[in-house]
Design a protein around this motif. Structure first.
Motif, short mmCIF file in Angstrom:
data_model
loop_
_atom_site.label_atom_id
_atom_site.label_comp_id
_atom_site.label_asym_id
_atom_site.label_seq_id
_atom_site.Cartn_x
_atom_site.Cartn_y
_atom_site.Cartn_z
N TYR A 1 2.79 52.48 -8.11
CA TYR A 1 4.35 52.53 -7.15
C TYR A 1 5.02 51.31 -7.65
O TYR A 1 6.29 51.41 -7.41
CB TYR A 1 3.62 52.34 -5.62
CG TYR A 1 4.77 51.96 -4.74
CD1 TYR A 1 5.35 52.76 -4.02
CD2 TYR A 1 5.14 50.51 -4.30
CE1 TYR A 1 6.32 52.51 -3.34
CE2 TYR A 1 5.95 50.29 -3.48
CZ TYR A 1 6.77 51.26 -2.92
OH TYR A 1 7.91 51.08 -1.90
N TRP A 2 4.28 50.29 -8.11
CA TRP A 2 5.49 49.13 -8.31
C TRP A 2 5.72 49.22 -10.02
O TRP A 2 6.49 48.63 -10.51
CB TRP A 2 4.41 47.85 -8.38
CG TRP A 2 3.82 47.66 -7.05
CD1 TRP A 2 2.44 47.79 -6.87
CD2 TRP A 2 4.49 47.19 -5.93
NE1 TRP A 2 2.44 47.43 -5.44
CE2 TRP A 2 3.72 47.05 -4.65
CE3 TRP A 2 5.89 46.84 -5.54
CZ2 TRP A 2 4.02 47.13 -3.49
CZ3 TRP A 2 6.18 46.63 -4.27
CH2 TRP A 2 5.30 46.71 -3.24
N GLY B 1 17.01 47.74 2.37
CA GLY B 1 16.76 48.47 1.01
C GLY B 1 15.11 47.91 0.66
O GLY B 1 14.36 47.39 1.31
N ARG B 2 15.04 48.23 -0.46
CA ARG B 2 13.63 47.98 -0.99
C ARG B 2 13.45 46.54 -1.45
O ARG B 2 12.24 46.11 -1.54
CB ARG B 2 13.57 48.81 -2.45
CG ARG B 2 12.21 48.84 -2.90
CD ARG B 2 11.60 49.81 -4.04
NE ARG B 2 10.54 49.56 -4.51
CZ ARG B 2 9.74 50.13 -5.59
NH1 ARG B 2 10.58 50.95 -6.30
NH2 ARG B 2 8.45 49.68 -5.94
N GLU C 1 10.62 44.58 0.59
CA GLU C 1 9.17 44.48 0.26
C GLU C 1 9.07 43.13 -0.42
O GLU C 1 7.73 42.67 -0.62
CB GLU C 1 8.62 45.65 -0.85
CG GLU C 1 8.75 46.92 -0.04
CD GLU C 1 8.46 48.06 -1.25
OE1 GLU C 1 7.50 48.71 -0.66
OE2 GLU C 1 9.10 48.01 -2.31
N ARG D 1 9.31 38.40 -6.78
CA ARG D 1 8.11 39.08 -6.90
C ARG D 1 7.22 38.40 -8.07
O ARG D 1 7.46 37.59 -8.91
CB ARG D 1 8.51 40.34 -7.57
CG ARG D 1 9.48 40.51 -8.78
CD ARG D 1 9.67 42.07 -8.77
NE ARG D 1 10.72 42.15 -10.01
CZ ARG D 1 11.41 43.29 -10.16
NH1 ARG D 1 11.37 44.25 -9.51
NH2 ARG D 1 12.28 43.39 -11.54
N ARG E 1 3.96 42.33 -5.42
CA ARG E 1 4.06 41.46 -4.55
C ARG E 1 3.35 40.25 -4.77
O ARG E 1 3.57 39.09 -4.35
CB ARG E 1 3.79 41.97 -3.11
CG ARG E 1 4.77 43.06 -2.80
CD ARG E 1 4.06 43.81 -1.70
NE ARG E 1 2.77 44.49 -1.97
CZ ARG E 1 1.72 45.14 -1.29
NH1 ARG E 1 2.34 45.15 -0.04
NH2 ARG E 1 0.69 45.54 -1.72
#
Length: 281
Positions: free
Chosen positions: A58-59, A107-108, A111, A196, A251
């Protein structure tokens, strides 16, 4: 822009106290191809030999998986890569704090604005970061918070484990690059900068001689968003550049663990890890 061509060998060896009946493994050891980094070659050798499968998580990290279904008393994984890196690009024009706040809420990027188990800190710690960043624009604020963390936390090898959280590193004033990065990420998020965790490798010599093999290590640093993603290495107080090789982003460490898995059988000792760099151009 002139860059470097780096060969990296990352070997992990696990020895069990008796036969492991089976094991299921995930590897995140393949460097990414990005605007400032090109992976020219990458391969993974496993002993005992096993068939591998690859996918993108996913990342956006490349994951290699394999199963060993026969008894084995040790496991060796050797990931070798050839990567071209570039110096850091100019800083992007920074938006104002209101624009960043709007991007975080819609938005993204959201996260990368929330705490995770390893990037949770107390309000008291956050106040120290807010004081350091007070009145500054996003880029200067990021440097101020990273400097605050590095002034507070001494780099001491072996002082923490992979499950140490950001607040614990702050309180004990010691940690490794993973802890310094988690703490910086935690505080940048709390002052309003999407951030991140970046996992990869760092060549230990800022100006390495060609064709000389040098012992290195896995490394972690930060990317924060202020009009674009900016890589910064708080452990070494420098922008991420041509000595840094990116494998994964997420993350926190839990999103980009280099090797994880489960096995059935006798206990294992601690994995032995060796990373070796060679500048080839």
């Amino acid at each position: 822009m002139h860059g470097r061509r780096l060969k990296i060998s990352h070997e992990t060896r696990v020895v069990y106290q008796g036969p492991a009946i089976s094991s299921h493994n995930e590897l995140r050891m393949t460097p990414l191809t990005l605007p400032a980094q090109t992976t020219l070659d990458s391969r993974i050798a496993i002993s005992p030999t096993a068939q591998t499968w690859s996918y993108w998580d996913y990342w956006g990290t490349q994951v290699t998986t394999f199963d060993l279904m026969e008894p084995h008393e040790s496991l060796s994984v050797v990931a070798t890569s050839l990567v071209e890196t570039s110096p850091p690009a100019p800083l992007p024009a920074e938006p104002d704090w209101g624009t960043i706040r709007a991007r975080l809420e819609n938005g993204r990027l959201a996260e990368f604005g929330l705490p995770t188990p390893l990037t949770t800190v107390t309000d008291e710690t956050v106040e120290a970061a807010r004081a350091a960043a007070d009145g500054l624009g996003p880029h200067e604020a990021a440097l101020a918070v990273a400097g605050l963390v590095r002034d507070r936390v001494d780099y001491i090898s072996g002082s923490t484990g992979v499950h140490t959280g950001a607040q614990e590193a702050w309180e004990q004033g010691a940690g490794v690059c993973q802890d310094i990065t988690h703490l910086t990420v935690a505080l940048l998020r709390r002052i309003g900068l999407p951030s991140r965790y970046v996992s990869g490798y760092l060549h230990p010599d800022p100006d390495p001689a060609p064709h000389e093999k040098v012992a290195g290590q896995s490394h972690a640093w930060v990317e924060y968003w202020a009009g674009g993603w900016v890589g910064y290495d708080p452990t070494n107080r420098t922008r991420a550049g041509e000595s840094h090789v990116i494998v994964g982003k997420g993350r926190e460490y839990g999103d980009v663990v280099p090797h994880k898995g489960v096995y059935h059988g006798a206990p294992s000792g601690s994995p032995q890890v060796e990373v070796e760099f060679t500048r080839v151009a």
